[in-house]
Each structure stands twice: as C-alpha cells, then as structure tokens.
Design a protein around this motif. Structure first.
Motif, PDB file in Angstrom:
ATOM      1  N   PHE A 374       0.847  -1.183   0.000  1.00  0.00           N
ATOM      2  CA  PHE A 374       0.000   0.000   0.000  1.00  0.00           C
ATOM      3  C   PHE A 374       0.889   1.241   0.000  1.00  0.00           C
ATOM      4  O   PHE A 374       1.994   1.229   0.536  1.00  0.00           O
ATOM      5  CB  PHE A 374      -0.903   0.036   1.238  1.00  0.00           C
ATOM      6  N   GLY A 375       0.350   2.331  -0.566  1.00  0.00           N
ATOM      7  CA  GLY A 375       1.034   3.611  -0.495  1.00  0.00           C
ATOM      8  C   GLY A 375       1.847   3.936  -1.720  1.00  0.00           C
ATOM      9  O   GLY A 375       1.788   3.262  -2.750  1.00  0.00           O
ATOM     10  N   GLY A 376       2.616   5.012  -1.599  1.00  0.00           N
ATOM     11  CA  GLY A 376       3.417   5.502  -2.700  1.00  0.00           C
ATOM     12  C   GLY A 376       3.611   6.999  -2.583  1.00  0.00           C
ATOM     13  O   GLY A 376       3.338   7.600  -1.545  1.00  0.00           O
ATOM     14  N   VAL A 384       4.740   7.348   1.665  1.00  0.00           N
ATOM     15  CA  VAL A 384       4.389   6.645   2.898  1.00  0.00           C
ATOM     16  C   VAL A 384       3.529   5.456   2.493  1.00  0.00           C
ATOM     17  O   VAL A 384       3.065   5.363   1.357  1.00  0.00           O
ATOM     18  CB  VAL A 384       3.638   7.547   3.902  1.00  0.00           C
ATOM     19  N   GLY A 385       3.291   4.537   3.436  1.00  0.00           N
ATOM     20  CA  GLY A 385       2.465   3.393   3.107  1.00  0.00           C
ATOM     21  C   GLY A 385       2.614   2.290   4.123  1.00  0.00           C
ATOM     22  O   GLY A 385       2.948   2.526   5.286  1.00  0.00           O
ATOM     23  N   MET A 386       2.393   1.071   3.673  1.00  0.00           N
ATOM     24  CA  MET A 386       2.575  -0.083   4.546  1.00  0.00           C
ATOM     25  C   MET A 386       2.723  -1.336   3.695  1.00  0.00           C
ATOM     26  O   MET A 386       2.351  -1.367   2.523  1.00  0.00           O
ATOM     27  CB  MET A 386       1.435  -0.213   5.552  1.00  0.00           C
ATOM     28  N   ILE A 387       3.269  -2.384   4.313  1.00  0.00           N
ATOM     29  CA  ILE A 387       3.385  -3.681   3.669  1.00  0.00           C
ATOM     30  C   ILE A 387       2.986  -4.736   4.683  1.00  0.00           C
ATOM     31  O   ILE A 387       3.307  -4.630   5.876  1.00  0.00           O
ATOM     32  CB  ILE A 387       4.814  -3.931   3.134  1.00  0.00           C
ATOM     33  N   ASN A 398       8.695   6.875   7.196  1.00  0.00           N
ATOM     34  CA  ASN A 398       9.810   7.576   6.566  1.00  0.00           C
ATOM     35  C   ASN A 398      10.459   6.635   5.566  1.00  0.00           C
ATOM     36  O   ASN A 398      11.062   5.624   5.944  1.00  0.00           O
ATOM     37  CB  ASN A 398      10.821   8.030   7.618  1.00  0.00           C
ATOM     38  N   GLU A 399      10.335   6.954   4.293  1.00  0.00           N
ATOM     39  CA  GLU A 399      10.888   6.077   3.262  1.00  0.00           C
ATOM     40  C   GLU A 399      12.406   6.101   3.218  1.00  0.00           C
ATOM     41  O   GLU A 399      13.020   5.247   2.571  1.00  0.00           O
ATOM     42  CB  GLU A 399      10.341   6.488   1.890  1.00  0.00           C
ATOM     43  N   ASN A 400      13.024   7.070   3.899  1.00  0.00           N
ATOM     44  CA  ASN A 400      14.480   7.195   3.879  1.00  0.00           C
ATOM     45  C   ASN A 400      15.144   6.727   5.167  1.00  0.00           C
ATOM     46  O   ASN A 400      16.376   6.645   5.233  1.00  0.00           O
ATOM     47  CB  ASN A 400      14.869   8.659   3.617  1.00  0.00           C
ATOM     48  N   GLU A 406       7.357   1.404  11.754  1.00  0.00           N
ATOM     49  CA  GLU A 406       6.800   0.635  12.855  1.00  0.00           C
ATOM     50  C   GLU A 406       6.404  -0.767  12.403  1.00  0.00           C
ATOM     51  O   GLU A 406       5.737  -0.931  11.369  1.00  0.00           O
ATOM     52  CB  GLU A 406       5.570   1.355  13.428  1.00  0.00           C
ATOM     53  N   LEU A 407       6.791  -1.764  13.188  1.00  0.00           N
ATOM     54  CA  LEU A 407       6.516  -3.171  12.885  1.00  0.00           C
ATOM     55  C   LEU A 407       5.500  -3.722  13.890  1.00  0.00           C
ATOM     56  O   LEU A 407       5.658  -3.539  15.102  1.00  0.00           O
ATOM     57  CB  LEU A 407       7.811  -3.991  12.963  1.00  0.00           C
ATOM     58  N   TYR A 408       4.475  -4.409  13.357  1.00  0.00           N
ATOM     59  CA  TYR A 408       3.439  -4.966  14.231  1.00  0.00           C
ATOM     60  C   TYR A 408       3.183  -6.426  13.885  1.00  0.00           C
ATOM     61  O   TYR A 408       3.257  -6.844  12.717  1.00  0.00           O
ATOM     62  CB  TYR A 408       2.135  -4.176  14.092  1.00  0.00           C
TER      63      TYR A 408
END
Length: 558
Positions: A374-376, A384-387, A398-400, A406-408
């Motif tokens: 998700f995101g872009g 920003v987004g998520m996987i 933060n893509e950089n 954050e990991l869940y």
C-alpha cells in the motif's frame, strides 16, 4: 478442411466467447462508503442492528483480512476497477470536479471490470456513487456500463436531486444514463430501487448481469430517515446508525427479489466498504485509527462473499485479500479465455481459495498473497504506506529512514499498540527493502487535488448574426480555437434540441433531419429541415483538454 475447423473454432473462442459458454453466474458488488469495521452486528456491534447484512455474511464467507486498495474513496475505487495499485497509475488523489481535463479520474486506457464483463456477454449496470472522473470519456456509460443511475461526485445530500456547487457556480445532478432525474426522496432507497429495476431488465433480456451497487451511505453528510432512527442508540450516533439501517433494508429487498426471480443460487454477491470508517460516527474498534490512515482502521474493511450452493455458508476466510482480487475473480466467473484476460491485473482469483474454506489441508496450504503493498508518492514525491506479510505489518512513516517505521504482529496485536521494530530488526529491514523495491515503480500523481487551468481558448460566432432562420436555409458558424501550450486543436461540432443538453455533455447527439458541410472543420454550415429550437455546440480537443461553446438557434416556419 481440418485447418478451417481449427481456425473457425479459434475465431468463435475469440470473437464470441460471451455467447458460447455455459451458464454464467450473475454478480452483484455492493460497495458501501466509509463504513466502520465494527458497524455491523456480524462485525461485533451491539448497537447497530443489521440483520439482513448479517445474514448475507453468514450465508457465505467472511473475509477477516480483506483490505481496500487505498485509505480513501477515489483511489480505492480506481484500483478496484482497473485491478492495479492506484499509485502505479497515478490515481492516488480523489478526482476534483473537472469536465475538461481527461487526466482527472480513473486513467483512460486501462480496461475496466465492466468492459471485461460486457465482452463476456454480461449486461452491466452502475448504481450510486461514481467518483472516477467527470469528462465525457470518464462517464460510466463510456467506461463499460449499459446502464447508470447515480451521481458523479464524491458525496451527496441524501434528500436532494441536485446540489449547488458554489465554486463553479453550477449544479451537480443525479443521472439516469446521460439524463438528469428528479424525484429523489432518500438516495439510498432510490439506489436500491434502481438496482432492482436493472436486475429486472437483465432478467427480461435473458442475460447474466454485473451490477455495481455503490451506496454512498454512511458517508457524510450524516442524514437518515426519521423512521430509521433508533431511540436506544446514543444520540451522537443515532443518525449514522440510521443510515446503516437503510443499507440493511436495501440488501434485504435485493436478496428477496433475486429469490422471487428464482436466480438467487446463480448470483454471487460481494459486500464491502471502500475504505475504513470515517470520524463522523463510525466505530473501527479493535482496529487503530480511521479513514485516511495506513494503520488497520484506514484499510481493513468488512467483506463478505455469498454464492448459495457453491460457497459453503458460515465460514471464515483468514488469508490476505484485496479489492484488486475482485477483477481476476470476476474474469474467471465470466469464463474469459486465458488469452483474453487483462494482463495488467495484480490480484488473484479468490474462488479456488474460498471453495476450500473449511477443508483443513487445502485451506492450510498456500498463501493468496505473499505480500500486500500500500502507499506511494504524493505530489511532493514523499512516499508513505505499509506492507503486510502474513502476521507481520510494517508501517512506512519515513521512506528514507527505517528506524522511524513501525513493525506490528497483527495476530497478537490487531490494534497495533506495540511497535516491535527494535525487537525484530531483521524482519523490519526485510519488509522495508521489499516495499522500497515495489514503490520504485510507482509514479507521481497524474492529476492534483484541485483543477488545473485549462489552456484552451475558444470563440464561437454565427456568420451575419443569423440566429433565427427558416427551414432549408443554411446557417454558417465559425470557431477560433487555440491552445496556449501550442498543441494541435481538433474541432468537433454537434447540434441538438435544448432538452438533450445533458446528453450532449457526454456523447454525440447530432439531430436527425439536419445536414452539415462538415463536423470537424473550424467553419461549417448547417441546414435544418424542421422548425424548432436547436443548440449548436463546437468542442475543441487536444489529447488531454477539451472546451466547448454553445449557441441557440431558432428555426421558424416560413
């Protein structure tokens, strides 16, 4: 002769597959708007009474881990219909109201679900909210639908037939096809009635149907019918919950009508929401956050699929699923041959998995998706987004700098309360690298949140100012059009009676009994054979832009 038979068989497969297959199921996709994850009885609410939607869910399969493709309306719908991530095609913003810019909306050139279903022999209908573009090329009837009843914008006052737009100083309308309609009493009920009308029409034609029923409830403004208000519901949620009652009533009416026609067992129904619940009354618990977020509350949605006699009722499906899976699923339901399937789709056919729900060994083996992305990039270029991979989810803040992400573990922590990135740095790094590689192929938005300035200029004039003529007398028109960008401008003329002005906005309505020296030059002459009032319109177009001017002509008897 043998070679002729082979080639003839191939020709039949390619040219007439929609008429040459066995019985195909009808399909209804019900997409509601901004529904909270916990705002149905079947989703755990003790406040919302939704017995008919609950029954729909329990009569089929409940997808617990189903996701909308985006965390708000327009991009999510673009992805559903094109079957590809919205950031991959530059459709990451809601389309601003713009009748002149062909870039605004679900990008043209991508084949849509209704176009595929039409080719497969289906009658296709769109009822409700569109929100995928306003230009003639973007109109639902020009993107694969045989019928349309609804509105083009992103929200609607539930009791109105037209809405004033202060910014453009004009009105938005409810349309049936290309024509404006009135008589709206409560739009949710009107949409239900229109859906039943289209089902009846398709049944008379003897063809399978694909119905996209896009209820805008419970999207703001929060307006419900008095009879749908439950005094036992807290006052601050009473109107919102009343809107869901109207949805529930609609689902019951549609399923009852399918039973009446004897086609319920040959009809697949999918029910879901376009994104997470909105702050105006929705409850997303136990999910974190709301619409617009990359936490679960913005993306994970209620989703049920029912097919009596085929999908075993009362089952729960816990594998990953996305609305982008709907397109390839429907391709196979419609029996589209392999060589004619849309090659750009990124989803999977869910039916082989859903058929196996409850069969322990097949169900336990194999993932629908190894990853969901998700995101872009936004207009600024910042992404920003998520996987998600199985139980694990990385939120990209933060893509950089992955240290800010954050990991869940969603299996242990559905509410995303405990960031495990420090405890599982290897997992966080791997997911970040995979998402970054995927995001590298996404693109910047192809249109903005607000309208871009139209560079076209146009003047229309009537030679000798003759706007009142008699039948058989030619009348001449001249147009001067140009583009500030220096693009080549194409001219297109049409003429129509005033009551068809809405249709002229979306298609060619050249009036019968009229002759013209041209349709595509900058100067033309038109001769009318019958008295009456007419409108002449010239439209200038480039690949992206269009602009039109009208003049009214009166043809009087001699």
């Amino acid at each position: 002769m043998r070679s002729f038979g082979i080639w003839f068989g191939l020709w039949v497969a390619l040219m007439g597959f929609g008429e040459c297959q066995g019985e195909k199921p009808n399909v209804i996709v019900i997409l509601v708007d901004d529904l909270g994850y916990a705002d149905l009885g079947v989703q755990g609410s003790d406040v919302v009474k939704s017995p008919h939607i609950d029954k729909l869910a329990k009569d089929g399969v409940i997808l617990t881990d189903g996701y909308a493709p985006h965390n708000f309306c327009g991009p999510s719908r673009s992805a559903l219909f094109a079957g590809i991530w919205p950031f991959r095609i530059g459709a990451q913003f809601n389309a601003p109201k713009d009748y002149w810019d062909n870039l605004v909306g679900l990008p043209l050139g991508y084949k849509t679900i209704p176009e595929t279903m039409q080719e497969a022999g289906y009658q296709t209908y769109c009822v409700g909210k569109w929100h995928l573009g306003y230009t003639p090329e973007h109109h639902p009837k020009n993107r694969g639908y045989n019928g349309f009843f609804g509105f083009l914008k992103g929200s609607w006052n539930y009791r109105l037939s037209k809405m004033y737009d202060e910014q453009l100083d004009d009105y938005d309308y409810i349309y049936r096809g290309f024509k404006r309609v009135g008589g709206i009493k409560y739009i949710t009920d009107n949409f239900t009635d229109a859906a039943i009308g289209y089902i009846a029409r398709s049944n008379r034609l003897g063809k399978p149907f694909f119905l996209y029923l896009s209820y805008n409830s419970p999207h703001a403004p929060i307006i419900s019918l008095k009879e749908d208000l439950d005094p036992e519901v807290p006052a601050n949620r009473r109107n919102y919950v009343g809107m869901i009652k109207s949805l529930d009533r609609g689902v019951e009416k549609i399923r009852s009508y399918l039973e009446k026609l004897g086609i319920a067992e040959n009809t697949v129904i999918m029910f879901s929401s376009d994104n997470g619940g909105h702050k105006h009354g929705a409850i997303n618990e136990p999910l974190r956050d709301m619409k617009g977020s990359y936490y679960e509350g913005g993306l994970r949605v209620p989703w049920f699929i029912t097919w009596p006699g085929t999908l075993q009722p009362g089952r729960t499906f816990t594998k990953l699923a996305t609305h982008m899976d709907i397109y390839p699923t429907l391709e196979n339901l419609a029996q589209v041959p392999e060589g004619m399937k849309n090659p750009t789709l990124v989803g999977v056919d869910l039916l082989p998995y859903l058929r196996k729900v409850g069969q322990s060994t097949p169900e336990a083996s194999g993932a629908t998706h190894p990853f969901l992305y998700f995101g872009g990039p936004a207009a600024s270029g910042k992404s920003v987004g998520m996987i998600r991979q199985g139980r694990w989810k990385l939120v990209i803040i933060n893509e950089n700098d992955n240290s800010e992400n954050e990991l869940y573990d969603l299996r242990a922590d559905l509410s995303e309360t405990t960031d495990l990135s420090d405890d599982r740095p290897g997992k966080a790094t791997r997911l970040f690298d995979i998402w970054t590689e995927w995001n590298s192929e996404n693109i910047l938005p192809v249109y903005g949140r607000s309208r871009a300035k139209n560079p076209l200029l146009l003047e229309l004039s009537v030679v000798a100012d003759e706007v009142v003529i008699t039948p058989g007398v030619p009348i001449s028109f001249e147009a001067a059009g140009s583009s500030a960008d220096g693009e080549t401008v194409t001219y297109f003329w049409e003429t129509f009676i005033p009551v068809r002005v809405d249709e002229a906005t979306y298609r060619d309505v050249w009036t019968d009994g009229v002759t013209s020296t041209s349709r595509t030059e900058d100067s033309i002459s038109i001769t009318y054979s019958n008295p009456g009032d007419y409108i002449v319109r010239v439209t200038i177009q480039t690949e992206r832009w269009q602009l039109w001017e009208d003049v009214q002509i009166q043809v009087v008897p001699e």
